[in-house]
Design a protein around this motif. Structure first.
Motif, PDB file in Angstrom:
ATOM      1  N   ARG A  91       0.950  -1.317   0.278  1.00  0.00           N
ATOM      2  CA  ARG A  91       0.248  -0.591   0.073  1.00  0.00           C
ATOM      3  C   ARG A  91       1.154   1.038  -0.234  1.00  0.00           C
ATOM      4  O   ARG A  91       2.087   1.335   0.482  1.00  0.00           O
ATOM      5  N   TYR A 146       0.342  -4.533   3.995  1.00  0.00           N
ATOM      6  CA  TYR A 146      -0.235  -4.537   5.124  1.00  0.00           C
ATOM      7  C   TYR A 146      -0.594  -6.582   5.302  1.00  0.00           C
ATOM      8  O   TYR A 146      -0.860  -6.797   3.698  1.00  0.00           O
ATOM      9  N   THR A 183      -3.599  -8.220   4.871  1.00  0.00           N
ATOM     10  CA  THR A 183      -5.383  -8.104   4.801  1.00  0.00           C
ATOM     11  C   THR A 183      -5.960  -8.611   4.644  1.00  0.00           C
ATOM     12  O   THR A 183      -5.792  -9.518   4.321  1.00  0.00           O
ATOM     13  N   GLU A 223      -8.793  -1.287  10.641  1.00  0.00           N
ATOM     14  CA  GLU A 223      -9.994  -1.319  10.162  1.00  0.00           C
ATOM     15  C   GLU A 223     -11.228  -0.546   9.911  1.00  0.00           C
ATOM     16  O   GLU A 223     -11.550   0.223   9.589  1.00  0.00           O
ATOM     17  N   GLU A 273     -12.648  -4.733   6.267  1.00  0.00           N
ATOM     18  CA  GLU A 273     -11.190  -4.675   5.631  1.00  0.00           C
ATOM     19  C   GLU A 273     -10.378  -5.223   6.614  1.00  0.00           C
ATOM     20  O   GLU A 273     -10.421  -3.493   7.690  1.00  0.00           O
ATOM     21  N   ALA A 295      -6.483  -4.255   7.586  1.00  0.00           N
ATOM     22  CA  ALA A 295      -4.746  -4.635   7.044  1.00  0.00           C
ATOM     23  C   ALA A 295      -4.112  -4.216   8.333  1.00  0.00           C
ATOM     24  O   ALA A 295      -4.455  -3.128   9.130  1.00  0.00           O
TER      25      ALA A 295
END
Length: 169
Positions: free
Chosen positions: A15, A98, A100, A144, A162, A164
């Motif tokens: 990301r 990350y 996820t 979150e 999601e 992460a």
């Protein structure tokens, strides 16, 4: 959750940095609503300033202390930042790798999902970008995100979230 490891499908994603607006609070986990209830206020503040959203609202866990108070931000990603005001701030989520996981279900089920994520990371020999000081976790990036708009879907058991969590470099 029966066996969270069978139900989660973690992915490692790269990301970039993400600008966001936030309100921060120091809360006990049993009073999480005090920070969660600030999200509509933040969304309204951004809307009145013409801010363009760059993603779904989220909670960023800066510190986690299950026995005491945790520092949590209610945030909204934005394309460009209006001038901060009062207790509304502007920050950047850090770039990096990350882990996820997409969760569909009630937010109360997230504890099992997070436990499964920790197990998965350990099995892969990876490390979180997190340190523990005096029993308190300090995270570089633990997010979150709420993909479901509660105004459109009030049934929390149908919400999509999601998680992460940033990995160490």
């Amino acid at each position: 959750m029966r066996d969270a490891m069978q139900e989660i499908q973690p992915a490692i994603v790269e990301r970039g940095e993400q600008l966001y607006a936030y309100v921060r609070g120091s809360v006990r986990m049993d009073s999480f609503a005090t920070i969660a209830d600030r999200l509509p206020e933040l969304v309204g503040w951004l809307t009145t300033r013409g801010a363009e959203f760059a993603g779904p609202p989220f909670f960023r866990y800066n510190t986690i202390d299950m026995e005491g108070e945790s520092v949590i931000e209610a945030g909204v990603p934005v394309v460009s930042a209006p001038e901060p005001e009062g207790d509304i701030g502007i920050a950047v989520l850090p770039a990096g790798r990350y882990v996820t996981v997409l969760h569909v279900g009630h937010p109360d089920q997230l504890f099992d999902v997070i436990t499964a994520m920790h197990t998965w990371v350990e099995r892969k020999g990876l490390e979180w970008d997190m340190t523990v000081v005096d029993g308190v976790e300090h995270w570089a990036g633990r997010i979150e995100s709420y993909l479901t708009d509660p105004r459109e879907e009030p049934d929390m058991s149908k919400w999509e979230m999601e998680l992460a969590f940033r990995l160490a470099d």
